[in-house]
Design a protein around this motif. Structure first.
Motif, mmCIF file in Angstrom:
data_model
loop_
_atom_site.group_PDB
_atom_site.id
_atom_site.type_symbol
_atom_site.label_atom_id
_atom_site.label_comp_id
_atom_site.label_asym_id
_atom_site.label_seq_id
_atom_site.Cartn_x
_atom_site.Cartn_y
_atom_site.Cartn_z
ATOM 1 N N SER A 284 12.041 -2.361 11.048
ATOM 2 C CA SER A 284 11.066 -2.259 12.135
ATOM 3 C C SER A 284 10.071 -1.179 11.768
ATOM 4 C CB SER A 284 11.755 -1.881 13.450
ATOM 5 O OG SER A 284 12.594 -2.932 13.859
ATOM 6 N N LEU A 285 8.789 -1.452 12.069
ATOM 7 C CA LEU A 285 7.746 -0.557 11.586
ATOM 8 C C LEU A 285 6.522 -0.789 12.455
ATOM 9 C CD1 LEU A 285 7.246 1.294 9.103
ATOM 10 C CD2 LEU A 285 6.409 -0.711 7.896
ATOM 11 N N THR A 286 5.866 0.282 12.832
ATOM 12 C CA THR A 286 4.618 0.110 13.565
ATOM 13 C C THR A 286 3.498 0.747 12.760
ATOM 14 O OG1 THR A 286 5.816 0.227 15.632
ATOM 15 C CG2 THR A 286 3.447 0.504 15.744
ATOM 16 N N ILE A 287 2.445 -0.021 12.566
ATOM 17 C CA ILE A 287 1.334 0.448 11.750
ATOM 18 C C ILE A 287 0.121 0.557 12.663
ATOM 19 C CG2 ILE A 287 -0.212 -0.202 9.873
ATOM 20 C CD1 ILE A 287 2.421 -1.548 8.675
ATOM 21 N N GLY A 288 -0.399 1.770 12.775
ATOM 22 C CA GLY A 288 -1.463 2.031 13.751
ATOM 23 C C GLY A 288 -2.808 1.519 13.292
ATOM 24 N N ARG A 289 -3.736 1.360 14.231
ATOM 25 C CA ARG A 289 -5.091 0.906 13.940
ATOM 26 C C ARG A 289 -5.762 1.808 12.923
ATOM 27 N NH1 ARG A 289 -6.883 -2.443 18.262
ATOM 28 N NH2 ARG A 289 -5.267 -2.404 19.859
ATOM 29 N N GLY A 290 -6.309 1.225 11.903
ATOM 30 C CA GLY A 290 -7.090 1.979 10.934
ATOM 31 C C GLY A 290 -6.275 2.859 10.008
ATOM 32 N N ASP A 291 -4.956 2.756 10.069
ATOM 33 C CA ASP A 291 -4.126 3.603 9.202
ATOM 34 C C ASP A 291 -4.083 3.078 7.772
ATOM 35 O OD1 ASP A 291 -3.537 5.364 11.117
ATOM 36 O OD2 ASP A 291 -1.412 4.809 11.348
ATOM 37 N N PHE A 292 -3.822 3.981 6.864
ATOM 38 C CA PHE A 292 -3.507 3.634 5.480
ATOM 39 C C PHE A 292 -2.016 3.866 5.328
ATOM 40 C CE2 PHE A 292 -5.491 3.472 1.081
ATOM 41 C CZ PHE A 292 -4.303 3.224 0.439
ATOM 42 N N VAL A 293 -1.263 2.774 5.350
ATOM 43 C CA VAL A 293 0.191 2.895 5.308
ATOM 44 C C VAL A 293 0.703 2.376 3.974
ATOM 45 C CG1 VAL A 293 2.351 2.125 6.338
ATOM 46 C CG2 VAL A 293 0.391 2.630 7.781
ATOM 47 N N THR A 294 1.597 3.141 3.358
ATOM 48 C CA THR A 294 2.145 2.724 2.075
ATOM 49 C C THR A 294 3.610 2.349 2.226
ATOM 50 O OG1 THR A 294 0.629 4.122 0.856
ATOM 51 C CG2 THR A 294 2.640 3.479 -0.270
ATOM 52 N N LEU A 295 3.968 1.177 1.682
ATOM 53 C CA LEU A 295 5.379 0.811 1.560
ATOM 54 C C LEU A 295 5.811 1.237 0.169
ATOM 55 C CD1 LEU A 295 5.229 -2.824 3.012
ATOM 56 C CD2 LEU A 295 5.573 -0.677 4.243
ATOM 57 N N LEU A 296 6.716 2.215 0.132
ATOM 58 C CA LEU A 296 7.093 2.811 -1.142
ATOM 59 C C LEU A 296 8.567 2.545 -1.402
ATOM 60 C CD1 LEU A 296 6.415 4.825 -3.510
ATOM 61 C CD2 LEU A 296 7.140 6.639 -1.986
ATOM 62 N N GLY A 297 8.887 2.201 -2.643
ATOM 63 C CA GLY A 297 10.294 2.014 -2.970
ATOM 64 C C GLY A 297 10.428 1.620 -4.417
ATOM 65 N N PRO A 298 11.626 1.755 -4.969
ATOM 66 C CA PRO A 298 11.832 1.305 -6.347
ATOM 67 C C PRO A 298 11.800 -0.220 -6.395
ATOM 68 C CG PRO A 298 13.895 2.032 -5.383
ATOM 69 C CD PRO A 298 12.834 2.312 -4.371
ATOM 70 N N SER A 299 11.803 -0.799 -7.598
ATOM 71 C CA SER A 299 11.766 -2.261 -7.654
ATOM 72 C C SER A 299 13.075 -2.805 -7.080
ATOM 73 C CB SER A 299 11.554 -2.737 -9.086
ATOM 74 O OG SER A 299 12.637 -2.342 -9.871
ATOM 75 N N GLY A 300 12.959 -3.904 -6.346
ATOM 76 C CA GLY A 300 14.131 -4.469 -5.700
ATOM 77 C C GLY A 300 14.404 -3.850 -4.341
ATOM 78 N N SER A 301 13.489 -3.000 -3.850
ATOM 79 C CA SER A 301 13.740 -2.357 -2.562
ATOM 80 C C SER A 301 13.309 -3.240 -1.408
ATOM 81 C CB SER A 301 13.000 -1.030 -2.499
ATOM 82 O OG SER A 301 11.609 -1.249 -2.647
ATOM 83 N N GLY A 302 12.585 -4.328 -1.694
ATOM 84 C CA GLY A 302 12.170 -5.235 -0.626
ATOM 85 C C GLY A 302 10.760 -4.989 -0.143
ATOM 86 N N LYS A 303 10.050 -4.033 -0.780
ATOM 87 C CA LYS A 303 8.710 -3.711 -0.279
ATOM 88 C C LYS A 303 7.743 -4.872 -0.457
ATOM 89 C CE LYS A 303 7.487 -1.266 -4.560
ATOM 90 N NZ LYS A 303 8.599 -1.800 -5.382
#
Lengths: 286, 363, 262
Positions: free
Chosen positions: B27-46
């Motif tokens: 679950s994740l909420t991404i706000g208006r106009g935000d720069f959001v990064t999904l970070l993880g090693p390979s295989g993390s599901g990002k």
């Protein structure tokens, strides 16, 4: 051709290697190229020197009919083969590897079976008392057997069956090279499944489509066994017409003229193809 | 071309492939106009999560909402999200202008209007002079910018970026990070950015969501994540950390003290749920460790003695590996104020304040 | 990417229908050869080996099988020995002239058999080679060369040319280099080429109509006459024999490759 040997320019050094080439070269020149050249030669010299044989292309209705029949059947075969081959290549290129192996086996297996055996199998399936007619009559769907063979339909079935693998291989080669992200990219940018296919995937497979069409068409033009058996002598394509002229009617001039025209047509088509796509890639794909 | 920006909610999304949980209840909420990064090693599901947001992957369960509208059943082409693919996915048979114009073409935008918007988009990424080239005639950085222009030209609701810089060399990557950040400011769109590069995530994002094995581990602004990692994995993945495994000795109002390898250490904060005798894990960043010649005298300072096992010089800093009773500890000391001359086998004292380290969950 | 990268269900159903169409003729031949009837049909009540018995006791079918085998083996030897050496020579020299040689070697798979058949028929009349083993073996051998040249050239593409130079540098003669360095490395390509050349001769049905008549009656030739005259179930048995020989060869090829890669 990943690694090419460095060329050796000194004649003395290259002589032993030419000796390796020599036996095949001599055989090929004496027993292949020479008789082939003689076919061309005879077409201009028998029964009398000149272009009289070639005049028949314009004057003889029988010759024209053979060519028209041949071209019509070849075009029909090419179109059907391309459609069927495209679908198979498309499914093949997106299938998981395990499924892919089975599909490859099914595509390549017919290539290993004698064309004569395959034509014979189609006879047993399509003839008046063949499997299809027996089944349909047995099921009460028809009273009279359908005419599935000894006509252009039968020829087309046999030829399409023979040609499909030759269409799938170049088509698959062109699809395999497409970046798998392109179609998703197109859809992410707003294109529907069909639009993404039409505006991105299809244009990128154009070289494969051209190569496959020309190959299938060329192979079809000079095809002998399948049309002869499934046509039952009633639909004459060019190869069988040539055979009749030589073995049954002993009209060398007419037979060699038709053979020469066939050969020239094929060379021209191949030349045109080589201008559009890299032939090595097409053949290297199998 | 600033468009209205939108918020995106990922609500308990899972994606299973057979027994494999590529994305597991995120679950994740991404706000208006935000720069959001999904970070993880390979295989993390990002990437799978990003593909679910884009519509290429149908979640096994959960839903995705744009503002308040559920979009989970929509195919990708109906979502109106811009996307920059890894490797860019430029159409090789189309020119730069045709590539950028593609989203407008499929939306049946009129010719004149489309030409104008393509020109605007190319100007935005400073590629107006290359409109008639084919993708293969461009450099990697230029291709990347074409992909950006193509993803922005139709005024998408969001921009999704899947490792857009991973194919570029280090220097170019740094330049484009600045450009991307600047672009984000100018267009005002919500950006969702996937990367495995922690430096990239730290330098560009308003917020980072760290994923591991399909699960969301921690989420927050880069500074908060770096300073207050919640788990051992985050502390280790985002920057470097030393870890001290100890046992709580005393819980105090402002923190706790703990023992490890027969020594006593103090820690500010993070005492919630702790009792005497409980095992505890503390992380300390190498650059927050001081190196001294003598043991620290201040009462609230943690001290540890050891010998230098190895060291290397990076111009701006020394990196030391120090063997201590707690095992091998990394320390990074600014070169211009290193109090001791590093040499192997030399005895040194390490010191850090009680608020320099942070308690983390062992995972 | 389950929503877009894969072919849709419609495409998959169509593709598998085409694949079944490809397999159909091969799959009907076997049950037909086991029919209990005296005409071509699927077995009505029981499977029967009667037509196999007929095939293997028929003087004519057996002699045809034997002739096909002899011709295929001899022409394979001819094609493999000359084709392999030629491919190696072209590979080493790699000049414009050898490029032309390579194209010449490919002619037999580009030119329709019917065109070549006229020429060789005419030549064999003059050389009195019609209806002889020599005549047929030469023709099948020469037309088998392209398959060998293609497979050996492909194998050579993965062969490091410096190995040849190293061997020569250490004092090996050309013959020793060939025997000990080059040939062992490209053996899988040669084996594949041999199998292609064998099947080419084994299945060849056009040239044989022109260059053989009475003394030589290969298996395809006898099938040809059978299809045009009397369609009896022994034909299906002959077809199965031909298929089995090809599949057997294919299996040998796969086995040889697997053994190589182990």
């Amino acid at each position: 051709m990943a690694v090419a040997a460095p060329p050796s320019r000194v004649l003395g050094a290259s002589l032993p290697w030419w000796l390796l080439i020599a036996p095949a070269l001599i055989l090929m020149l004496a027993f292949y190229a020479f008789p082939l050249a003689e076919v061309l030669w005879i077409s201009f010299t028998e029964p009398e020197p000149g272009l009289s044989n070639y005049e028949r292309l314009i004057t003889s209705e029988a010759v024209q009919r053979v060519w028209i029949t041949t071209l019509r059947i070849c075009i029909i075969t090419t179109v059907i083969t391309l459609l069927a081959g495209y679908v198979v290549a498309y499914a093949l290129s997106s299938a998981p590897p395990r499924v892919q192996r089975w599909m490859f086996l099914f595509i390549l297996l017919p290539l290993w079976i004698s064309v004569l055996v395959r034509a014979f199998a189609w006879v047993t399936i399509l003839r008046r008392q063949g499997l299809i007619n027996e089944a349909l009559i047995g099921a009460g769907l028809i009273d009279e057997p359908l005419r599935l063979i000894w006509n252009e339909f039968g020829i087309a079935v046999g030829m399409v069956h023979y040609m499909i693998p030759y269409a799938v291989l170049p088509l698959y080669a062109s699809m395999r090279d497409i970046d798998p992200r392109l179609v998703p990219a197109a859809r992410g940018l707003g294109a529907s499944r069909f639009e993404a296919f039409r505006s991105v995937f299809l244009p990128l497979t154009r070289p494969g489509i051209i190569a496959a069409s020309v190959l299938v068409f060329i192979f079809s033009l000079g095809f002998y066994v399948t049309p002869a058996i499934l046509g039952g002598g009633r639909t004459l394509m060019i190869a069988e017409y040539i055979k009749l002229q030589i073995l049954d009617l002993i009209r060398w001039g007419l037979g060699t003229m038709m053979a020469s025209t066939l050969l020239i047509a094929i060379v021209l088509l191949l030349w045109a193809l080589s201008r559009i796509v890299d032939i090595r890639r097409v053949f290297g794909s199998g | 071309m600033a468009a209205l920006s939108h918020a995106l909610t990922v609500d308990r999304v899972s994606k299973h492939y057979g027994p494999v949980r590529a994305v597991d209840d995120v679950s994740l909420t991404i706000g208006r106009g935000d720069f959001v990064t999904l970070l993880g090693p390979s295989g993390s599901g990002k990437t799978t999560l990003l593909m679910a947001i884009a519509g290429f992957v149908a979640p096994t369960s959960g839903q995705i909402l744009l503002d308040d509208t559920p979009i989970t059943p929509l195919p990708p082409e109906k979502r109106n999200f811009g996307m920059v693919f890894q490797g860019y996915a430029l159409f090789p048979h189309m020119t730069v202008a045709q590539n950028v114009g593609f989203p407008l073409r499929v939306r049946k935008v009129g010719r004149a209007e489309a030409d104008r918007r393509v020109a605007d988009a190319l100007a935005l990424v400073q590629l107006d002079h290359l409109a008639d080239r084919l993708p293969k005639q461009l450099s990697g950085g230029q291709q990347q910018r074409v992909a950006l222009a193509r993803a922005l030209v139709f005024q998408p609701a969001l921009l999704l970026l899947d490792e857009p810089l991973s194919a570029l060399d280090k220097k170019l990557r740094a330049e484009l990070q600045v450009e991307l950040k600047d672009l984000h400011r100018r267009v005002g769109l919500t950006f969702i950015y996937v990367t495995h590069d922690q430096e990239e995530a730290l330098s560009m994002s308003d917020s980072i969501a760290i994923l591991r094995d399909g699960r969301l581990v921690q989420e927050g602004p880069p500074g908060a994540l770096y300073e207050r990692p919640a788990t051992r994995f985050v502390a280790d993945f985002l920057g470097k950390s030393n870890f001290i495994e100890g046992v709580v000795e005393e819980v105090r109002a402002d923190g706790f003290s703990y023992a490890a390898a027969g020594q006593r250490f103090v820690q500010h904060g993070g005492a919630e749920g702790l009792a005497k005798g409980a095992p505890v894990l503390v992380a300390i960043r190498p650059e927050k460790i001081e190196v001294r010649e003598a043991a620290p005298a201040e009462p609230e300072m943690n001290g540890l003695s050891g010998t230098i096992a190895a060291w290397s010089y990076f111009g701006s800093a020394f990196a030391l590996l120090v063997d201590t009773p707690l095992g091998r500890v990394q320390a990074a000391i600014p070169a211009w104020r290193c109090p001791v001359e590093p040499s192997e086998g030399r005895a040194v004292h390490l010191a850090w304040t009680a608020d320099a380290s942070v308690r983390v969950v062992a995972d | 990417m389950d929503r877009s990268a894969q072919a849709g269900p419609v495409a998959n159903v169509l593709a598998w229908s085409v694949l079944l169409f490809l397999l159909l003729p091969i799959t009907v031949i076997f049950p037909i050869s086991l029919t209990d009837q005296r005409f071509l049909s699927l077995p009505y009540e029981a499977l029967s080996l009667q037509h196999y018995v007929a095939f293997f006791t028929s003087e004519r079918w057996l002699s045809s099988t034997w002739q096909s085998l002899v011709i295929a083996l001899a022409s394979t030897i001819l094609a493999v020995s000359t084709g392999t050496l030629c491919a190696i020579g072209c590979w080493k020299l790699s000049t414009r002239a050898t490029e032309i040689v390579r194209v010449l070697m490919l002619l037999p798979i580009i030119v329709p058999s019917i065109v070549y058949a006229l020429g060789i028929y005419r030549l064999w009349i003059r050389l009195d080679l019609l209806d002889t083993y020599t005549g047929v073996i030469l023709v099948h051998g020469v037309t088998g060369i392209p398959y060998v040249v293609i497979t050996v050239t492909t194998a050579l593409a993965n062969f490091d040319p410096r190995l040849e130079q190293a061997a020569r540098g250490m004092g090996a003669s050309l013959r020793q280099t060939l025997a000990w360095v080059i040939l062992p490395r490209i053996m899988p390509g040669i084996v594949s080429g041999a199998i292609f050349a064998f099947i080419h001769s084994w299945d060849e049905a056009v040239l044989i109509l022109f260059i053989a008549s009475r003394a030589l009656f290969t298996l395809p030739r006898r099938m040809w006459d059978g299809i045009n005259e009397n369609l009896d179930p022994v034909m299906a048995v002959a077809a199965c024999v031909m298929i089995l020989a090809s599949v057997l060869m294919l299996a040998v090829d796969l086995w040889a490759r697997r053994k190589r890669s182990e």
